[in-house]
Design an enzyme around this catalytic site. Structure first.
Site, short mmCIF file in Angstrom:
data_model
loop_
_atom_site.label_atom_id
_atom_site.label_comp_id
_atom_site.label_asym_id
_atom_site.label_seq_id
_atom_site.Cartn_x
_atom_site.Cartn_y
_atom_site.Cartn_z
CB CYS A 286 -0.87 0.01 1.25
SG CYS A 286 -1.90 -1.45 1.43
CB ALA A 287 3.66 1.93 -2.24
N GLY A 288 1.23 4.23 -1.84
CA GLY A 288 0.99 5.64 -2.14
C GLY A 288 0.82 6.50 -0.90
N PRO A 289 1.35 7.70 -0.87
CG PRO A 289 1.75 9.87 -0.05
CD PRO A 289 1.10 8.57 0.30
N GLY A 290 4.09 7.31 -1.18
CA GLY A 290 5.44 6.85 -1.48
C GLY A 290 6.52 7.20 -0.48
N GLY A 291 6.14 7.76 0.68
CA GLY A 291 7.17 8.12 1.67
C GLY A 291 8.01 6.91 2.07
CE LYS A 292 5.12 4.37 6.94
NZ LYS A 292 4.07 5.29 6.37
CG ASP B 227 1.90 2.62 5.73
OD1 ASP B 227 1.28 2.69 6.80
OD2 ASP B 227 2.45 3.61 5.20
CB CYS C 159 -0.88 7.07 10.09
SG CYS C 159 -0.38 8.65 10.72
C1 LIG Z 1 -1.62 4.80 4.73
S1 LIG Z 1 -1.56 4.96 3.02
C2 LIG Z 1 0.08 4.41 2.67
C3 LIG Z 1 1.14 5.45 2.93
C4 LIG Z 1 2.45 5.11 2.25
N1 LIG Z 1 2.94 3.80 2.64
C5 LIG Z 1 3.53 6.13 2.53
O1 LIG Z 1 4.38 5.93 3.39
O2 LIG Z 1 3.53 7.15 1.83
C6 LIG Z 1 -2.53 3.62 2.48
C7 LIG Z 1 -2.55 3.42 0.97
O3 LIG Z 1 -3.22 2.20 0.72
C8 LIG Z 1 -3.85 2.30 -0.53
N2 LIG Z 1 -4.84 1.20 -0.62
C9 LIG Z 1 -6.11 1.18 -0.17
N3 LIG Z 1 -6.68 -0.02 -0.42
C10 LIG Z 1 -5.73 -0.77 -1.04
C11 LIG Z 1 -5.70 -2.09 -1.58
N4 LIG Z 1 -6.79 -2.87 -1.53
N5 LIG Z 1 -4.56 -2.52 -2.16
C12 LIG Z 1 -3.48 -1.72 -2.23
N6 LIG Z 1 -3.45 -0.46 -1.76
C13 LIG Z 1 -4.55 0.01 -1.17
C14 LIG Z 1 -4.41 3.69 -0.52
O4 LIG Z 1 -4.64 4.13 -1.84
C15 LIG Z 1 -3.30 4.47 0.18
O5 LIG Z 1 -2.45 5.06 -0.76
#
Ligand SMILES: C[S@@+](CC[C@H](N)C(=O)[O-])C[C@H]1O[C@@H](n2cnc3c(N)ncnc32)[C@H](O)[C@@H]1O
Length: 493
Positions: free
Chosen positions: A281-287, A375, A428
């Site tokens: 669950c990488a977006g927006p990509g910090g980790k 994440d 978070c």
């Molecule tokens: C908490 S954020 C992740 C923050 C990210 N790891 C960072 O450090 O920038 C959760 C992410 O999970 C994504 N997400 C939600 N449901 C998902 C799924 N079923 N599969 C993959 N990603 C998903 C969302 O779009 C969101 O970008």
């Protein structure tokens, strides 16, 4: 609607008056959009400041008024209710927003009482019409009769019989969040609940992360910046705008706890191969950016995925901006391309690929990865310092559906991990329903899952052991970071 109705003035006078009212009008526009259209203050405010050509003191005042009002709204509403002869929920929304803005200026800023009331009345005329000006004037003049410390005992429930209700009004939180924070702190709540709530109302300093495979932190950090206490990549700006530094790709804005969560996954002990990493669950990509830099150093290959294509695109940008010549996206961006080119076998070289993929129905094989980060989407109640409206937008009834998704994503992360590999589950949020409850439910239903000692991996960070002792919980009041939760798990077979 125009902000400059009122006495007749010449063009120059009108322009001066308009500019003088601009910070308050801008704060009002953000508050109205946050309430009426579910806008995000941290996205809308910078856009309005730029569109309206606001900088320096005007921009600082608009920012303070917007964020301060959103943070303090629970307390201000209790005081306004005591000063109004009409229930607040019967007021026109614009009138209520003007009153909140006025209350914030009267109770929490150095704006003089006369100016706070007069500018609020002007604003009320502009956004709600002449007829409400008498009412707004009367309510705010009543608010101005006491300071915040004198008002609080008059509007808070008795702490002896309703301690959570009292803290909710005093620190401007919905009551259910006070209770959830109390549960998350466990035995420490007695001493720490109030500091934890108060810390969620502080404005955080800007923290950045260097790129692990790029120029070292000490080379890129401005002279006035301070290194973070535990992350070897982090530094905190005392003042100023990080945009120029971020544009070079050498650093990105990232809270220290978010850095530590990625580092915990990368540093957890592992037997056997350690070359295939997944950020599910990488977006927006910090980790993902940090993991990518660490993967380049460790000789590993990172797959970074997100459900939403636009979020995956943000990850791709974050990796591309990182100041290393390593390539990204070379295996294609879609799950189909991933299946075709990698056939489930990842390249045996350092690098990364980014894709849009649903972690619940993933394109990758089971057991394909040595380390997996989940994440997961969560309530975000650990980042209230940055998203002041989140506490009013979320409700307790959102948690069961989130927890269901979180359990599914954690199970999928565990399936993606090879026996002996490590999974990091991160939120978070400190709220047990989406942290310890999720992990214990998933691990409890599968005897092949072992919960590792996450605080031992973060041993340099004091006070990180959560009441469920194998989990790590960072806190704003203890660590000066967001309230991020980290669990580490291993498949034994
Ligand atoms: C908490 S954020 C992740 C923050 C990210 N790891 C960072 O450090 O920038 C959760 C992410 O999970 C994504 N997400 C939600 N449901 C998902 C799924 N079923 N599969 C993959 N990603 C998903 C969302 O779009 C969101 O970008």
């Amino acid at each position: 609607m125009s902000a400059d109705r009122g006495p007749r003035r010449g063009a120059a006078g009108r322009d001066t008056a308009r500019r003088a009212g601009l910070p308050r009008r801008t704060a009002y526009d953000v508050l109205a959009a946050v309430e009426g259209r579910q806008a995000y203050a941290n996205l809308l405010l910078p856009r309005l400041l730029a569109e309206r050509g606001m900088a320096g003191r005007d921009a600082a005042l608009a920012t303070e008024l917007t964020y301060g009002t959103l943070r303090g709204l629970g307390t201000y509403d209790a005081i306004l209710a005591a000063c109004s002869d009409r229930p607040l929920d019967k007021l026109d929304p614009p009138v209520l927003q003007v009153l909140r803005l006025g209350a914030h200026q009267l109770l929490a800023t150095r704006v003089g009482a006369h100016a706070a009331v007069a500018t609020s009345v002007d604003l009320a005329k502009a956004v709600a019409g002449q007829r409400v000006s008498g009412y707004v004037n009367a309510v705010l003049r009543r608010v101005a009769t006491r300071d915040l410390d004198a008002w609080l005992p008059l509007v808070t429930p008795d702490p002896a019989t309703d301690p959570d209700g009292c803290l909710a009004v005093r620190h401007s939180y919905p009551r259910w969040i006070v209770r959830a924070y109390r549960d998350a702190l466990g035995a420490a709540a007695e001493a720490e609940l109030e500091p934890a709530l108060a810390a969620g109302n502080q404005r955080p300093r800007v923290t950045l992360a260097a790129f692990p495979a790029g120029p070292p932190r000490d080379e890129i950090m401005p002279e006035t910046a301070e290194p973070t206490r535990w992350s070897p990549y982090g530094f905190t700006l005392q003042a100023g705008d990080p945009a120029a530094l971020v544009a070079t790709g050498a650093a990105a804005v990232q809270d220290e706890a978010s850095q530590l969560a990625a580092l915990a996954l990368a540093q957890a002990p592992l037997d056997g191969p350690d070359t295939r990493w997944l950020d599910m669950c990488a977006g927006p990509g910090g980790k993902a950016r940090l993991l990518y830099g660490l993967a380049l150093q460790a000789g590993a290959y990172l797959v970074a995925a997100d459900l939403h294509p636009h979020r995956a695109a943000l990850v791709r940008d974050a990796l591309a901006r990182a100041s290393h010549p390593g390539s990204t996206g070379e295996e294609g961006d879609s799950p189909a391309a991933f299946r075709r080119t990698a056939a489930g076998n990842l390249p045996l070289r350092p690098g990364a690929t980014v894709m849009a993929a649903d972690g619940r129905r993933p394109p990758w094989r089971n057991a394909a990865f040595d380390r997996v980060l989940a994440d997961v989407p969560c309530s975000g109640l650990g980042a209230l310092r940055r998203r002041p409206e989140a506490r009013w937008r979320k409700s307790e009834s959102d948690l069961p559906a989130l927890a269901e998704l979180q359990r599914t994503l954690l199970r999928s992360a565990l399936a993606a991990c090879r026996p002996g590999g490590v999974v990091g589950y991160v939120t978070c949020s400190p709220v047990p329903a989406e942290t310890s409850d999720v992990v214990t439910a998933v691990a409890g239903s599968d005897p092949a899952i072992e919960i590792l000692d996450a605080p031992a991996v973060l041993a340099a960070v004091p006070g990180v052991r959560s009441p469920s002792p194998r989990f790590a919980q960072l806190w704003p009041h203890r660590h000066g970071t967001d309230a991020i939760f980290v669990a580490l798990l291993r498949r034994t077979r």
